[in-house]
Design an enzyme around this catalytic site. Sequence first.
Site, PDB file in Angstrom:
ATOM      1  N   VAL A  21      48.311  50.536  38.005  1.00 25.13           N
ATOM      2  CA  VAL A  21      47.808  51.884  37.722  1.00 25.13           C
ATOM      3  C   VAL A  21      48.178  52.863  38.834  1.00 25.13           C
ATOM      4  O   VAL A  21      48.677  53.965  38.581  1.00 25.13           O
ATOM      5  CB  VAL A  21      46.267  51.806  37.517  1.00 25.13           C
ATOM      6  CG1 VAL A  21      45.619  53.167  37.640  1.00 25.13           C
ATOM      7  CG2 VAL A  21      45.977  51.190  36.153  1.00 25.13           C
ATOM      8  N   ASP A  40      47.021  50.529  50.587  1.00 20.57           N
ATOM      9  CA  ASP A  40      46.692  49.265  49.925  1.00 20.57           C
ATOM     10  C   ASP A  40      46.310  48.248  51.000  1.00 20.57           C
ATOM     11  O   ASP A  40      46.826  48.284  52.121  1.00 20.57           O
ATOM     12  CB  ASP A  40      47.889  48.758  49.105  1.00 20.57           C
ATOM     13  CG  ASP A  40      47.474  47.853  47.961  1.00 20.57           C
ATOM     14  OD1 ASP A  40      47.616  48.260  46.783  1.00 20.57           O
ATOM     15  OD2 ASP A  40      46.997  46.721  48.236  1.00 20.57           O
ATOM     16  N   THR A  94      38.942  46.063  39.093  1.00 19.92           N
ATOM     17  CA  THR A  94      37.535  45.861  38.717  1.00 19.92           C
ATOM     18  C   THR A  94      37.469  44.602  37.841  1.00 19.92           C
ATOM     19  O   THR A  94      37.339  44.695  36.615  1.00 19.92           O
ATOM     20  CB  THR A  94      36.984  47.082  37.952  1.00 19.92           C
ATOM     21  OG1 THR A  94      37.952  47.489  36.970  1.00 19.92           O
ATOM     22  CG2 THR A  94      36.684  48.246  38.865  1.00 19.92           C
ATOM     23  N   CYS A 269      42.591  44.268  31.177  1.00 19.97           N
ATOM     24  CA  CYS A 269      41.719  45.222  30.481  1.00 19.97           C
ATOM     25  C   CYS A 269      40.989  44.610  29.282  1.00 19.97           C
ATOM     26  O   CYS A 269      39.760  44.560  29.269  1.00 19.97           O
ATOM     27  CB  CYS A 269      42.546  46.417  30.022  1.00 19.97           C
ATOM     28  SG  CYS A 269      43.272  47.302  31.411  1.00 19.97           S
ATOM     29  N   ARG A 340      48.102  37.879  34.362  1.00 21.02           N
ATOM     30  CA  ARG A 340      46.650  37.901  34.562  1.00 21.02           C
ATOM     31  C   ARG A 340      45.918  37.610  33.240  1.00 21.02           C
ATOM     32  O   ARG A 340      46.168  38.254  32.230  1.00 21.02           O
ATOM     33  CB  ARG A 340      46.223  39.240  35.144  1.00 21.02           C
ATOM     34  CG  ARG A 340      46.774  39.433  36.550  1.00 21.02           C
ATOM     35  CD  ARG A 340      46.404  40.763  37.130  1.00 21.02           C
ATOM     36  NE  ARG A 340      46.982  41.868  36.390  1.00 21.02           N
ATOM     37  CZ  ARG A 340      46.782  43.143  36.709  1.00 21.02           C
ATOM     38  NH1 ARG A 340      46.031  43.455  37.731  1.00 21.02           N
ATOM     39  NH2 ARG A 340      47.346  44.098  35.997  1.00 21.02           N
TER      40      ARG A 340
HETATM   41  N1  LIG Z   1      46.796  47.169  34.315  1.00 17.26           N
HETATM   42  C1  LIG Z   1      46.515  47.993  33.326  1.00 17.26           C
HETATM   43  O1  LIG Z   1      47.194  47.998  32.318  1.00 17.26           O
HETATM   44  C2  LIG Z   1      45.356  48.972  33.415  1.00 17.26           C
HETATM   45  C3  LIG Z   1      45.298  50.007  32.481  1.00 17.26           C
HETATM   46  C4  LIG Z   1      44.274  50.912  32.548  1.00 17.26           C
HETATM   47  C5  LIG Z   1      43.269  50.749  33.525  1.00 17.26           C
HETATM   48  N2  LIG Z   1      43.323  49.713  34.400  1.00 17.26           N
HETATM   49  C6  LIG Z   1      42.266  49.606  35.420  1.00 17.26           C
HETATM   50  O2  LIG Z   1      42.780  50.180  36.620  1.00 17.26           O
HETATM   51  C7  LIG Z   1      42.241  49.483  37.759  1.00 17.26           C
HETATM   52  C8  LIG Z   1      43.364  48.935  38.603  1.00 17.26           C
HETATM   53  O3  LIG Z   1      44.054  47.971  37.844  1.00 17.26           O
HETATM   54  P1  LIG Z   1      45.529  47.506  38.178  1.00 17.26           P
HETATM   55  O4  LIG Z   1      45.997  46.791  36.977  1.00 17.26           O
HETATM   56  O5  LIG Z   1      46.311  48.629  38.739  1.00 17.26           O
HETATM   57  O6  LIG Z   1      45.238  46.460  39.337  1.00 17.26           O
HETATM   58  P2  LIG Z   1      46.337  45.855  40.345  1.00 17.26           P
HETATM   59  O7  LIG Z   1      45.761  44.585  40.822  1.00 17.26           O
HETATM   60  O8  LIG Z   1      47.681  45.876  39.704  1.00 17.26           O
HETATM   61  O9  LIG Z   1      46.388  46.910  41.527  1.00 17.26           O
HETATM   62  C9  LIG Z   1      45.292  47.162  42.356  1.00 17.26           C
HETATM   63  C10 LIG Z   1      45.788  47.305  43.787  1.00 17.26           C
HETATM   64  O10 LIG Z   1      44.638  47.616  44.586  1.00 17.26           O
HETATM   65  C11 LIG Z   1      44.760  46.901  45.805  1.00 17.26           C
HETATM   66  N3  LIG Z   1      43.425  46.800  46.399  1.00 17.26           N
HETATM   67  C12 LIG Z   1      42.445  45.900  46.126  1.00 17.26           C
HETATM   68  N4  LIG Z   1      41.343  46.197  46.844  1.00 17.26           N
HETATM   69  C13 LIG Z   1      41.636  47.314  47.569  1.00 17.26           C
HETATM   70  C14 LIG Z   1      40.900  48.091  48.485  1.00 17.26           C
HETATM   71  N5  LIG Z   1      39.628  47.821  48.764  1.00 17.26           N
HETATM   72  N6  LIG Z   1      41.525  49.141  49.064  1.00 17.26           N
HETATM   73  C15 LIG Z   1      42.821  49.439  48.754  1.00 17.26           C
HETATM   74  N7  LIG Z   1      43.563  48.729  47.890  1.00 17.26           N
HETATM   75  C16 LIG Z   1      42.967  47.677  47.295  1.00 17.26           C
HETATM   76  C17 LIG Z   1      45.390  45.600  45.432  1.00 17.26           C
HETATM   77  O11 LIG Z   1      46.030  45.007  46.557  1.00 17.26           O
HETATM   78  C18 LIG Z   1      46.405  46.038  44.361  1.00 17.26           C
HETATM   79  O12 LIG Z   1      47.672  46.337  44.913  1.00 17.26           O
HETATM   80  C19 LIG Z   1      41.300  48.429  37.182  1.00 17.26           C
HETATM   81  O13 LIG Z   1      40.017  48.972  37.115  1.00 17.26           O
HETATM   82  C20 LIG Z   1      41.849  48.201  35.791  1.00 17.26           C
HETATM   83  O14 LIG Z   1      40.857  47.725  34.905  1.00 17.26           O
HETATM   84  C21 LIG Z   1      44.359  48.838  34.384  1.00 17.26           C
END
Ligand SMILES: NC(=O)c1ccc[n+]([C@@H]2O[C@H](COP(=O)([O-])OP(=O)(O)OC[C@H]3O[C@@H](n4cnc5c(N)ncnc54)[C@H](O)[C@@H]3O)[C@@H](O)[C@H]2O)c1
Length: 418
Positions: A21, A40, A94, A269, A340
Amino acid sequence: MIGPLQLPSKTRISIVGVGYVGLPLAVALADAGYSVTGYDTNASRLEELKRCNPSVETITPEELRRALEAGTFVPTSDPSVLSESRVVVIAVPTPLSPDRTPDTSAVESAAELVAEHAAAGTLVVLESTSYPGTTRSLLLPKLEGTLGRVGHDFYLATVPERIDPGNRRYNLATIPRLIGGVTAACSEMARAFYARIVTECHVVSSPEVAEMAKLLENAFRNVNIALASELAILCERAGLNVYEIVRAAATKPFGFMSFVPGIGVGGECIPVDPVYLTWYARRAGAPMLLLERAIETNESMPLHAMERIEATLRADGLGLDGARILVLGVSYKPDVADMRNSPALAVMRELQRRGALLSYHDPLVPSLKLGDTALTSQELTPDVLRDASLCVVLTAHSDLDQPRIRQLTPRFLKLVSP
Ligand SMILES: NC(=O)c1ccc[n+]([C@@H]2O[C@H](COP(=O)([O-])OP(=O)(O)OC[C@H]3O[C@@H](n4cnc5c(N)ncnc54)[C@H](O)[C@@H]3O)[C@@H](O)[C@H]2O)c1
């Protein structure tokens, strides 16, 4: 009170969490001329980004390279960058805790970091998906502790990300954004910010509405996928083709949306967000029983897939124990590498438990671990295909040459939609 959001080019914007995201958002903002830092906590992820490897399908290596070379996007582990940022967007994971309750620890630690480093006047946005009340109860008190009064000294809004990795039709710019500010000034700040990179913003009355709407979207998918999967099981019994039936129903121009059955749901998700909603609903004393049942159905589908594999072998007098099963496609959906919560892995675990000898082919996933067993993706040579007791498609990547495989392998089973 600070005036309308002024974001001249080169304004610094920070993204906290640059994964599926956060990274495309960072690159879109960099392309729009802002100076973006991607903070990050994962050092190896930052190293990959610096080497122009996005590791996610939501952005191409070329797009990342362009932003890195222009110096408009800088990955960093230094939180002090937040102090120079006019906007901070939180996009951290999350997931679910082992007891299947919301694990908001990353959101909370990101909020603490922002509270510690951000300057007065900052617009703080939560893009992570969470239950209604997360922004107001977990972020707001921390930020108010150091930044002052919300809507006056700083701005806070929920803008849930709705991106669909691998979707060629809708992308970050063309998917409308829901904007839920804590105050009207917060909503206006967030709307003015997102209007620079997306074609449509829909302002709602509160962060809770935006948070709940995001959960509803993914609960809707979960329920409809479960419905299609239950129908598929019925159709197997009735000797009907479920895909033909879904296509037929979809000719109705209103009141119906196509969902196809599968081997379960995966990714970050669809299997996770509905559990945030059922947890929230039970806590509020209004359980969502239909959704709870749908979650159970989807989680039972890998077992059903295993039973269909077993039945296919049994029809030829073979058992699972000792059968050589070649799995085609292991990521959670076609044409993405994301593993995942992949239901294909759940199917493979069931097969392994019953003594099957597993191998797999997935050009997007070079290696994987199944319990203690390390597997690497196999080339689909004629020998490999001929040697398998059964080839089973669990994720149908678009470049899989199914006619060739069918020709060469003794048994072929496809458990996902064409
Ligand atoms: N993947 C999807 O398709 C998607 C779509 C819509 C919404 N979301 C939501 O968006 C959010 C992020 O999902 P994602 O898929 O991008 O996750 P991701 O795991 O791909 O990316 C999250 C990043 O955050 C970093 N991180 C973790 N804890 C941290 C912290 N305390 N400080 C800074 N960086 C930190 C991780 O190292 C990682 O690089 C989630 O809530 C998810 O549900 C995801």
